[in-house]
Design a protein around this motif. Sequence first.
Motif, mmCIF file in Angstrom:
data_model
loop_
_atom_site.group_PDB
_atom_site.id
_atom_site.type_symbol
_atom_site.label_atom_id
_atom_site.label_comp_id
_atom_site.label_asym_id
_atom_site.label_seq_id
_atom_site.Cartn_x
_atom_site.Cartn_y
_atom_site.Cartn_z
ATOM 1 N N PRO A 105 0.812 -1.217 0.000
ATOM 2 C CA PRO A 105 0.000 0.000 0.000
ATOM 3 C C PRO A 105 0.849 1.273 0.000
ATOM 4 C CG PRO A 105 0.170 -0.848 2.230
ATOM 5 C CD PRO A 105 0.870 -1.844 1.325
ATOM 6 N N VAL A 106 0.248 2.349 -0.453
ATOM 7 C CA VAL A 106 0.854 3.671 -0.310
ATOM 8 C C VAL A 106 0.664 4.063 1.152
ATOM 9 C CG1 VAL A 106 0.676 6.103 -0.951
ATOM 10 C CG2 VAL A 106 0.447 4.326 -2.708
ATOM 11 N N LEU A 107 1.759 4.352 1.834
ATOM 12 C CA LEU A 107 1.695 4.732 3.246
ATOM 13 C C LEU A 107 1.463 6.226 3.418
ATOM 14 C CD1 LEU A 107 4.623 2.507 4.580
ATOM 15 C CD2 LEU A 107 2.162 2.004 4.551
ATOM 16 N N LYS A 108 1.922 7.000 2.429
ATOM 17 C CA LYS A 108 1.729 8.447 2.461
ATOM 18 C C LYS A 108 1.688 8.960 1.027
ATOM 19 C CE LYS A 108 3.319 12.600 4.822
ATOM 20 N NZ LYS A 108 4.291 13.158 5.751
ATOM 21 N N ASP A 109 0.731 9.809 0.738
ATOM 22 C CA ASP A 109 0.583 10.374 -0.599
ATOM 23 C C ASP A 109 1.850 11.130 -0.978
ATOM 24 O OD1 ASP A 109 -0.011 12.047 -2.800
ATOM 25 O OD2 ASP A 109 -2.079 12.301 -2.171
ATOM 26 N N PRO A 110 2.426 10.816 -2.153
ATOM 27 C CA PRO A 110 3.652 11.505 -2.573
ATOM 28 C C PRO A 110 3.506 13.033 -2.631
ATOM 29 C CG PRO A 110 3.219 9.644 -4.005
ATOM 30 C CD PRO A 110 2.029 9.782 -3.092
ATOM 31 N N HIS A 111 2.304 13.532 -2.957
ATOM 32 C CA HIS A 111 2.098 14.991 -2.980
ATOM 33 C C HIS A 111 2.253 15.587 -1.581
ATOM 34 C CE1 HIS A 111 1.136 14.673 -7.100
ATOM 35 N NE2 HIS A 111 -0.119 14.279 -6.981
ATOM 36 N N ALA A 112 1.864 14.813 -0.573
ATOM 37 C CA ALA A 112 2.026 15.280 0.804
ATOM 38 C C ALA A 112 3.491 15.233 1.231
ATOM 39 C CB ALA A 112 1.188 14.429 1.750
ATOM 40 N N ILE A 113 4.255 14.329 0.614
ATOM 41 C CA ILE A 113 5.669 14.203 0.945
ATOM 42 C C ILE A 113 6.484 15.293 0.250
ATOM 43 C CG2 ILE A 113 7.733 12.767 0.720
ATOM 44 C CD1 ILE A 113 5.832 10.314 0.792
ATOM 45 N N TYR A 114 6.252 15.452 -1.052
ATOM 46 C CA TYR A 114 7.105 16.335 -1.869
ATOM 47 C C TYR A 114 6.448 17.659 -2.233
ATOM 48 C CZ TYR A 114 9.761 12.038 -2.370
ATOM 49 O OH TYR A 114 10.462 10.910 -2.111
ATOM 50 N N GLY A 115 5.125 17.726 -2.140
ATOM 51 C CA GLY A 115 4.433 18.962 -2.485
ATOM 52 C C GLY A 115 4.278 19.169 -3.979
ATOM 53 N N HIS A 116 4.713 18.186 -4.775
ATOM 54 C CA HIS A 116 4.580 18.241 -6.230
ATOM 55 C C HIS A 116 4.685 16.832 -6.767
ATOM 56 C CE1 HIS A 116 8.903 17.472 -6.679
ATOM 57 N NE2 HIS A 116 9.081 18.335 -5.688
ATOM 58 N N SER A 117 4.406 16.673 -8.017
ATOM 59 C CA SER A 117 4.534 15.371 -8.670
ATOM 60 C C SER A 117 6.005 15.001 -8.728
ATOM 61 C CB SER A 117 3.928 15.472 -10.070
ATOM 62 O OG SER A 117 4.364 14.405 -10.855
ATOM 63 N N HIS A 118 6.340 13.785 -8.300
ATOM 64 C CA HIS A 118 7.746 13.370 -8.261
ATOM 65 C C HIS A 118 7.982 12.213 -9.190
ATOM 66 C CE1 HIS A 118 11.588 12.114 -6.413
ATOM 67 N NE2 HIS A 118 11.686 13.413 -6.205
#
Length: 131
Positions: free
Chosen positions: A118-131
């Motif tokens: 599973p995704v544990l944390k949304d990448p947008h919440a981690i990086y603030g942009h598409s990574h």
Amino acid sequence: MDTAWLDDIKWDDKGLVPVIAQDKESGRVLMFAYANREAVALTAAKGTAHYWTRSRQKLWHKGEESGHFQHVEAIQLDCDGDVLIYRITQEGGIACHTGRESCFFRTLIDGEWRIVDPVLKDPHAIYGHSH
């Protein structure tokens, strides 16, 4: 710190060595990357994982953007001298830029790749942009 030990590593023609990041407790492979001489030296000196990003052509301190630093407990060299393992404790439990524990989250099942973690944390919440 004496860095003569770096001479025992067989660097490829681009001055890189493959590095496997492995969870020191579970043994799970969390990610794979490359490192140059400076990255490996910094990893040993600072105790957190450093790599060389081929796509961005620069030194990469894992966690510098995400906060998910990798604390390196040991650096291991294979028998041929051409692959390293960083035995790590993964800060935040997320090694992958997709927000998963491991970059190896797809498994071949019945002839197709299936996402098994599973995704544990949304990448947008981690990086603030598409990574």
